[in-house]
Motif scaffolding. Structure first.
Motif, mmCIF file in Angstrom:
data_model
loop_
_atom_site.group_PDB
_atom_site.id
_atom_site.type_symbol
_atom_site.label_atom_id
_atom_site.label_comp_id
_atom_site.label_asym_id
_atom_site.label_seq_id
_atom_site.Cartn_x
_atom_site.Cartn_y
_atom_site.Cartn_z
ATOM 1 N N VAL A 50 -2.381 -69.193 -86.645
ATOM 2 C CA VAL A 50 -3.812 -68.763 -86.270
ATOM 3 C C VAL A 50 -3.773 -68.193 -84.922
ATOM 4 N N TYR A 51 -2.885 -68.343 -83.897
ATOM 5 C CA TYR A 51 -3.014 -67.444 -82.988
ATOM 6 C C TYR A 51 -2.527 -65.987 -83.091
ATOM 7 N N GLU A 52 -1.622 -65.908 -84.309
ATOM 8 C CA GLU A 52 -1.250 -64.415 -84.368
ATOM 9 C C GLU A 52 -2.187 -63.804 -85.354
ATOM 10 N N GLN A 53 -2.936 -64.748 -86.234
ATOM 11 C CA GLN A 53 -4.113 -63.852 -87.061
ATOM 12 C C GLN A 53 -5.420 -63.889 -86.320
ATOM 13 N N THR A 54 -5.608 -64.769 -85.304
ATOM 14 C CA THR A 54 -7.100 -64.383 -84.762
ATOM 15 C C THR A 54 -6.932 -64.069 -83.272
ATOM 16 N N GLY A 55 -5.826 -64.475 -82.683
ATOM 17 C CA GLY A 55 -5.913 -64.225 -81.122
ATOM 18 C C GLY A 55 -6.489 -65.442 -80.518
ATOM 19 N N SER A 56 -6.560 -66.412 -81.095
ATOM 20 C CA SER A 56 -7.444 -67.450 -80.548
ATOM 21 C C SER A 56 -6.780 -68.184 -79.417
ATOM 22 N N LYS A 57 -7.506 -68.138 -78.243
ATOM 23 C CA LYS A 57 -6.905 -68.751 -76.858
ATOM 24 C C LYS A 57 -6.155 -70.182 -77.138
#
Length: 161
Positions: A50-57
């Motif tokens: 999820v972090y890699e795809q959306t950049g969500s903190k």
């Protein structure tokens, strides 16, 4: 500074795991920690993807937390394996978060092996452990210091203190 925290964290968990060996039988401890490692590894896969795809903190924070929980559970049962310190950075640069899928496959195989292959040996005599692994009764041949005759020890084949 993070390396020092990581080293301290690993050492503390390795020593706690060593201490737990005296309290909790090995097989249940291994099964429990490997279940924890597997579950946190799945959380790590999801949060890093999820972090890699959306950049969500929040996904990034969750990924870091999962790494610490994963390492804590891992070091409780296995202590440290320094190979990962060299291989992981190279693999992360090459394939990114997909590296954790490889670890998940290893965890599944390891969990199956722990469940079906590892036997509990705590509290058993060496002869009983030999029976568990060899499937047959183990006889010890000892030479009597009194009459110089060979005997197989007590009638049941086990040495007693």
């Amino acid at each position: 500074m993070t390396t020092l925290y990581s080293l301290y964290f690993s050492l503390v968990h390795a020593f706690v795991g060593l201490w737990l060996t005296q309290i909790i039988n090995r097989r249940p401890r291994l099964l429990g920690t490997w279940i924890a490692v597997f579950c946190t590894n799945v959380g790590l896969i999801l949060s890093t993807a999820v972090y890699e795809q959306t950049g969500s903190k929040s996904a990034g924070v969750a990924a870091v937390a999962m790494v610490w929980v994963y390492n804590g559970a891992f070091f409780l049962s296995c202590s440290s394996i320094f190979f990962t310190a060299y291989a992981n950075p190279v693999a992360m640069r090459s394939i990114g978060w997909k590296l954790y899928r490889f670890y998940t496959a290893i965890l599944v195989v390891t969990g199956i092996l722990i469940y079906f292959v590892i036997v509990e040996t705590r509290g058993y005599t060496l002869q009983k452990i030999g029976e568990l692994f060899d499937g047959k009764r183990v006889h010890l041949w000892v030479k009597s210091p009194v009459d110089d005759k060979e005997s197989d020890g007590p009638d049941d084949g086990e040495i007693r203190a």
